[in-house]
Design an enzyme around this catalytic site. Structure first.
Site, PDB file in Angstrom:
ATOM      1  N   SER A  69       0.832  -1.197   0.000  1.00 29.68           N
ATOM      2  CA  SER A  69       0.000   0.000   0.000  1.00 29.68           C
ATOM      3  C   SER A  69       0.878   1.263   0.000  1.00 29.68           C
ATOM      4  O   SER A  69       1.616   1.495  -0.949  1.00 29.68           O
ATOM      5  CB  SER A  69      -0.960  -0.056   1.194  1.00 29.68           C
ATOM      6  OG  SER A  69      -1.950   0.935   1.091  1.00 29.68           O
TER       7      SER A  69
ATOM      8  N   ASP B 233      -9.926  -4.803  -4.712  1.00 31.02           N
ATOM      9  CA  ASP B 233      -9.358  -3.784  -3.822  1.00 31.02           C
ATOM     10  C   ASP B 233     -10.104  -2.461  -3.991  1.00 31.02           C
ATOM     11  O   ASP B 233     -10.077  -1.864  -5.069  1.00 31.02           O
ATOM     12  CB  ASP B 233      -7.870  -3.602  -4.154  1.00 31.02           C
ATOM     13  CG  ASP B 233      -7.132  -2.775  -3.121  1.00 31.02           C
ATOM     14  OD1 ASP B 233      -7.771  -2.113  -2.284  1.00 31.02           O
ATOM     15  OD2 ASP B 233      -5.884  -2.799  -3.153  1.00 31.02           O
TER      16      ASP B 233
ATOM     17  N   HIS C  93      -7.521  -5.444  -0.607  1.00 31.45           N
ATOM     18  CA  HIS C  93      -6.285  -4.719  -0.322  1.00 31.45           C
ATOM     19  C   HIS C  93      -5.239  -5.590   0.359  1.00 31.45           C
ATOM     20  O   HIS C  93      -4.059  -5.254   0.366  1.00 31.45           O
ATOM     21  CB  HIS C  93      -6.590  -3.486   0.532  1.00 31.45           C
ATOM     22  CG  HIS C  93      -5.517  -2.441   0.500  1.00 31.45           C
ATOM     23  ND1 HIS C  93      -5.018  -1.912  -0.672  1.00 31.45           N
ATOM     24  CD2 HIS C  93      -4.837  -1.831   1.504  1.00 31.45           C
ATOM     25  CE1 HIS C  93      -4.086  -1.020  -0.399  1.00 31.45           C
ATOM     26  NE2 HIS C  93      -3.950  -0.954   0.906  1.00 31.45           N
TER      27      HIS C  93
END
Length: 319
Positions: A185, A271, A300
């Protein structure tokens, strides 16, 4: 559940927003000014309950002269210099405790973990403050200093990440010819940043990178952290042009275009935090050799532990 374009279109997707004309000049001058400061690195041994891993508390000078923390974890049984995984952390997380990060050192690598300034209070503890104030902002970090490229929070964090690579390279324990940057991320975005700004990173492994294709992301999701920007713009209705002008200097897609080392991406097709098209935007623009692992039924979290194993295999596969 399809949350974005079909995979056939994702593989061809290109983010069309123009870059600032002075993007390179801005980052060259920023890096030049900040690298003029001595790193003043300190590696301090830490006694822990771990018997197979040696732990060092790391401290160095980051953006603006702030002292930044990190960890360096080393396999206790090692002979000579070892490959290194430089890990950048996801949004809200800090370096935590060494016992929370055992995989890479257990695999025989140096594992360097950057403590993210001002974060470290969401999913894992941190120990580094961000001593810089901010104009009015939505809770979180995405809108801190949003109206100025010079004052924006991520200018500080991107420089910290750049400097942390220098910290790792300064360790006598690290094989600097086998240095891999990785993260999930926000951490994936930081690996793109260092690959775009440096030529001495051997490889990057960005998992579901955040901070890419900002305009696309804000059209595709209202989930935080992008949602922080959406909520800020809903209040500061007339400030959208200035906000996007700032964000353009921090877009992971632009750093991806400038990178040349090999990269192994991952994406989750469900996601809603880093929408798949924003991840593919960075992958498809990437300037070096690249591959993408697609997790069709994941969000995610993408590959989770499989992404860690992929990183280990990538480091072991380096010449």
């Amino acid at each position: 559940m399809q949350v974005d374009l079909p995979i056939e279109e994702l593989e061809k997707f290109h983010y069309q927003e123009p870059e600032p004309a002075d993007f390179d000049e801005f980052w060259q001058s920023t890096i030049a000014a900040e690298t003029a400061r001595p790193l003043d690195v300190a590696f301090t041994p830490v006694v822990t309950e771990l018997q197979t891993i040696d732990v060092f508390d790391v401290e160095f000078t980051g953006y603006g002269g702030a002292r930044i923390k990190g960890w360096l974890l080393l396999p206790a049984r090692r002979s000579g210099r070892v490959p290194a995984v430089v890990e950048f952390l996801g949004y809200g997380g800090g370096r935590g405790l060494p016992v929370e990060s055992l995989a890479y050192a257990s695999a025989g690598f140096a594992h360097a973990i950057l403590d993210t300034r001002g974060q470290g209070s969401t999913w894992r503890a941190g120990h580094t403050p961000d001593p810089v104030g901010s104009t009015p902002a939505i809770p979180g970090h995405m809108t801190r200093g949003l109206l100025s490229r010079d004052d924006y929070y991520y200018r500080r964090l991107y420089v910290d990440a750049y400097r942390f690579v220098d910290v790792v390279r300064s360790s006598a324990e690290v094989d600097t010819d086998r240095l891999v940057a990785s993260g999930r991320s926000q951490g994936g975005a930081l690996s793109l940043v260092v690959a775009g700004l440096r030529s001495d990173v051997t490889m990057i492994v960005p998992h579901v990178p955040f901070l890419c294709a900002f305009r696309r992301a804000l059209r595709m999701t209202a989930e935080s952290p992008y949602g922080e920007v959406s909520r800020w713009l809903a209040i500061h209705r007339d400030q959208a042009p200035a906000a996007f002008a700032t964000l353009a200097y921090f877009d992971g897609v632009s750093f991806a275009r400038r990178a040349t080392c090999p990269a192994a991406f991952s994406v989750g097709l469900r996601d809603v935090v880093s929408p798949p098209s924003t991840v593919f935007a960075a992958h498809n623009a990437y300037g070096g050799p690249k591959e993408m692992v697609v997790w069709e039924f994941n969000g995610h979290e993408s590959g989770g532990p499989e992404d860690v194993l992929r990183t280990i295999r990538a480091v072991r596969g380096l010449p």
